[in-house]
Scaffold this motif. Structure first.
Motif, PDB file in Angstrom:
ATOM      1  N   GLY A 165       0.834  -1.197   0.000  1.00  0.00           N
ATOM      2  CA  GLY A 165       0.000   0.000   0.000  1.00  0.00           C
ATOM      3  C   GLY A 165       0.869   1.247   0.000  1.00  0.00           C
ATOM      4  N   LEU A 166       0.416   2.282  -0.662  1.00  0.00           N
ATOM      5  CA  LEU A 166       1.157   3.544  -0.729  1.00  0.00           C
ATOM      6  C   LEU A 166       0.167   4.685  -0.662  1.00  0.00           C
ATOM      7  CD1 LEU A 166       3.836   5.112  -1.226  1.00  0.00           C
ATOM      8  CD2 LEU A 166       3.287   5.001  -3.676  1.00  0.00           C
ATOM      9  N   SER A 167       0.391   5.595   0.289  1.00  0.00           N
ATOM     10  CA  SER A 167      -0.459   6.777   0.430  1.00  0.00           C
ATOM     11  C   SER A 167       0.406   8.030   0.397  1.00  0.00           C
ATOM     12  CB  SER A 167      -1.243   6.736   1.748  1.00  0.00           C
ATOM     13  OG  SER A 167      -2.120   5.633   1.785  1.00  0.00           O
ATOM     14  N   ASN A 168      -0.117   9.064  -0.235  1.00  0.00           N
ATOM     15  CA  ASN A 168       0.557  10.355  -0.274  1.00  0.00           C
ATOM     16  C   ASN A 168      -0.442  11.456   0.051  1.00  0.00           C
ATOM     17  OD1 ASN A 168       3.537  10.470  -1.391  1.00  0.00           O
ATOM     18  ND2 ASN A 168       2.526   8.794  -2.486  1.00  0.00           N
ATOM     19  N   ASN A 169       0.008  12.439   0.813  1.00  0.00           N
ATOM     20  CA  ASN A 169      -0.812  13.590   1.164  1.00  0.00           C
ATOM     21  C   ASN A 169      -0.039  14.858   0.833  1.00  0.00           C
ATOM     22  OD1 ASN A 169      -3.306  12.538   2.929  1.00  0.00           O
ATOM     23  ND2 ASN A 169      -1.494  11.308   3.410  1.00  0.00           N
ATOM     24  N   PHE A 170      -0.626  15.702  -0.014  1.00  0.00           N
ATOM     25  CA  PHE A 170      -0.004  16.960  -0.406  1.00  0.00           C
ATOM     26  C   PHE A 170      -0.896  18.125   0.043  1.00  0.00           C
ATOM     27  CE2 PHE A 170       1.194  13.754  -3.513  1.00  0.00           C
ATOM     28  CZ  PHE A 170       2.562  13.932  -3.643  1.00  0.00           C
ATOM     29  N   ARG A 171      -0.245  19.238   0.387  1.00  0.00           N
ATOM     30  CA  ARG A 171      -0.976  20.467   0.680  1.00  0.00           C
ATOM     31  C   ARG A 171      -0.174  21.647   0.141  1.00  0.00           C
ATOM     32  NH1 ARG A 171      -0.268  24.448   3.914  1.00  0.00           N
ATOM     33  NH2 ARG A 171       1.391  23.331   5.034  1.00  0.00           N
ATOM     34  N   TYR A 172      -0.825  22.470  -0.669  1.00  0.00           N
ATOM     35  CA  TYR A 172      -0.204  23.702  -1.154  1.00  0.00           C
ATOM     36  C   TYR A 172      -1.158  24.859  -0.884  1.00  0.00           C
ATOM     37  CZ  TYR A 172       1.768  27.261  -4.188  1.00  0.00           C
ATOM     38  OH  TYR A 172       2.302  28.442  -4.663  1.00  0.00           O
ATOM     39  N   LYS A 173      -0.797  25.687   0.073  1.00  0.00           N
ATOM     40  CA  LYS A 173      -1.637  26.801   0.515  1.00  0.00           C
ATOM     41  C   LYS A 173      -3.026  26.283   0.888  1.00  0.00           C
ATOM     42  CE  LYS A 173       0.950  30.425  -1.849  1.00  0.00           C
ATOM     43  NZ  LYS A 173       0.922  31.559  -2.794  1.00  0.00           N
ATOM     44  N   VAL A 175      -5.035  24.324  -1.052  1.00  0.00           N
ATOM     45  CA  VAL A 175      -5.412  23.150  -1.840  1.00  0.00           C
ATOM     46  C   VAL A 175      -4.738  21.901  -1.264  1.00  0.00           C
ATOM     47  CG1 VAL A 175      -5.388  22.053  -4.116  1.00  0.00           C
ATOM     48  CG2 VAL A 175      -5.683  24.534  -3.927  1.00  0.00           C
ATOM     49  N   ASP A 176      -5.485  20.821  -1.115  1.00  0.00           N
ATOM     50  CA  ASP A 176      -4.912  19.562  -0.631  1.00  0.00           C
ATOM     51  C   ASP A 176      -5.258  18.436  -1.589  1.00  0.00           C
ATOM     52  OD1 ASP A 176      -7.384  17.916   0.629  1.00  0.00           O
ATOM     53  OD2 ASP A 176      -7.629  20.043   1.126  1.00  0.00           O
ATOM     54  N   ASN A 257      -8.372   5.279  -3.675  1.00  0.00           N
ATOM     55  CA  ASN A 257      -9.118   6.515  -3.479  1.00  0.00           C
ATOM     56  C   ASN A 257      -8.260   7.720  -3.834  1.00  0.00           C
ATOM     57  OD1 ASN A 257      -7.730   7.424  -0.899  1.00  0.00           O
ATOM     58  ND2 ASN A 257      -8.584   5.470  -0.214  1.00  0.00           N
ATOM     59  N   LEU A 258      -8.928   8.772  -4.206  1.00  0.00           N
ATOM     60  CA  LEU A 258      -8.294  10.045  -4.557  1.00  0.00           C
ATOM     61  C   LEU A 258      -9.182  11.158  -4.031  1.00  0.00           C
ATOM     62  CD1 LEU A 258      -6.237  11.771  -6.262  1.00  0.00           C
ATOM     63  CD2 LEU A 258      -7.903  11.605  -8.118  1.00  0.00           C
ATOM     64  N   THR A 259      -8.576  12.101  -3.325  1.00  0.00           N
ATOM     65  CA  THR A 259      -9.332  13.222  -2.762  1.00  0.00           C
ATOM     66  C   THR A 259      -8.624  14.531  -3.091  1.00  0.00           C
ATOM     67  OG1 THR A 259     -10.181  11.891  -0.922  1.00  0.00           O
ATOM     68  CG2 THR A 259     -10.241  14.282  -0.658  1.00  0.00           C
ATOM     69  N   VAL A 260      -9.403  15.479  -3.590  1.00  0.00           N
ATOM     70  CA  VAL A 260      -8.904  16.833  -3.845  1.00  0.00           C
ATOM     71  C   VAL A 260      -9.795  17.793  -3.065  1.00  0.00           C
ATOM     72  CG1 VAL A 260      -8.427  18.608  -5.559  1.00  0.00           C
ATOM     73  CG2 VAL A 260      -8.104  16.197  -6.142  1.00  0.00           C
ATOM     74  N   GLY A 261      -9.171  18.660  -2.267  1.00  0.00           N
ATOM     75  CA  GLY A 261      -9.940  19.595  -1.462  1.00  0.00           C
ATOM     76  C   GLY A 261      -9.438  21.015  -1.598  1.00  0.00           C
ATOM     77  N   VAL A 262     -10.354  21.948  -1.406  1.00  0.00           N
ATOM     78  CA  VAL A 262     -10.018  23.372  -1.426  1.00  0.00           C
ATOM     79  C   VAL A 262     -10.593  23.989  -0.160  1.00  0.00           C
ATOM     80  CG1 VAL A 262     -10.279  25.570  -2.603  1.00  0.00           C
ATOM     81  CG2 VAL A 262     -10.029  23.468  -3.948  1.00  0.00           C
TER      82      VAL A 262
END
Length: 323
Positions: A165-173, A175-176, A257-262
């Motif tokens: 399994g591989l998970s990544n979490n990004f956050r830029y200002k 936007v996540d 799963n894929l999640t994009v948030g603002v």
């Protein structure tokens, strides 16, 4: 026996490692008995098995700045299951179907089939390895088009060699983005639906569903194909014989799963008299890359695929408001 190790490196990486060796005794098992008793089996405590494996999880804070952060988690596990003892005579057992065998030294789930070789390009008949033991103790690897002359052999197991399994979490200002990949390697499934559909046209083949892959079956001498000639009313009924052609690799990689948030900037949220507002999109099972594509690679523990419904691809949009 269980050995674990936890390691943290300067708030950058966390590692968890575990090795285990577990022996289970007095298993609850349906022991076959003579049917003159009125029963085919009796439930009792017999046998033992061993599960031995390793698990590794690594979490890293790759980047952690004011406007940008990136975190990763990777895990991998391996388990080897082996039967140590069965009944008092240590004889082979055949649980509920002749496509499986339980034998000391093998996994609890182990396919037991005749071994498919190829399709004879001259006449379109399926060929099988004979696999009988010769006088010198060697295995006969000659082929035959008569499946009744082929000996069944222990052939592959549904248990994967590795689960990843591989998970990544990004956050830029404001936007996540996050996503999770899952994978299994080294396991196999058995297409039980083929017990009904891979008939070659013989027997009741004319009343069952015809799989789409028979479009590419043998048609004329010289054809190099995977599926035998379809002959209505033919003498060979492939669905009668549990064979290795129905065993398929479950190797795959899936975007689980894929999640994009603002998230609204704080000064805008304040104007709305709320603490936080976040809009997001989430998708599940969006993409699957699999070694075998006729059915879903995430199979039950026993590996049997019997018209199983695959997991749904789903999408959702939402809003979180904190007051």
């Amino acid at each position: 026996f269980n050995l674990g190790l936890d390691l943290s490196v300067m708030n950058f990486a966390d590692l968890t490692f575990e090795f285990y060796n577990r022996i289970t005794k007095d298993l609850i098992y349906d022991l076959p008995v003579s049917k003159i008793t009125g029963f085919s089996s009796t439930r009792t405590n017999i046998g033992s098995m061993r599960n031995r494996g390793v698990e590794l999880t690594v979490s890293t804070n790759n980047i952690n700045k004011k406007d940008f952060s990136w975190r990763t988690q990777f895990n991998i596990s391996h388990n080897k299951n082996v039967i140590l003892a069965l009944d008092g005579t240590d004889s082979d057992q055949f649980p509920s179907t002749s496509s499986m065998i339980q034998r000391i030294g093998l996994p609890y789930y182990q396919y037991f089939v005749i071994e498919f070789s190829h399709i004879n390009p001259d006449n379109g008949r399926a060929m099988f390895f004979m696999n009988n033991v010769l006088e010198d103790g060697t295995i006969n690897r000659e082929v035959t088009d008569d499946p009744t002359k082929a000996e069944r052999v222990a052939y592959k197991s549904p248990f994967p060699k590795a689960i990843l399994g591989l998970s990544n979490n990004f956050r830029y200002k404001f936007v996540d983005l996050s996503f999770t990949l899952s994978s299994t390697l080294g396991g196999y499934s058995y297409d039980r639906a083929a017990d009904k559909t891979q008939t070659s046209g013989g027997g009741d083949g004319l009343v069952n569903q015809l799989p789409i892959y028979y479009r590419d079956s043998w048609k004329q001498p010289g054809d190099i194909v995977e599926y035998e000639a379809w002959i209505p009313g033919g003498s060979t009924v492939m669905s009668t014989y549990h064979n290795s052609r129905r065993i398929h690799s479950t190797n795959h990689v899936r975007l689980k799963n894929l999640t994009v948030g603002v998230t609204l900037p704080r000064h805008l949220a304040t104007k709305l008299q709320v603490e936080q507002v976040r809009l997001y999109f989430t998708g599940h099972n969006l993409l699957t890359i699999a070694a075998h594509k006729d059915y879903d690679p995430e199979v039950p523990t026993d590996g049997w695929m019997w018209y199983n419904t695959p997991p749904l691809k789903s999408f959702s949009i939402g809003i979180n408001i904190n007051f």
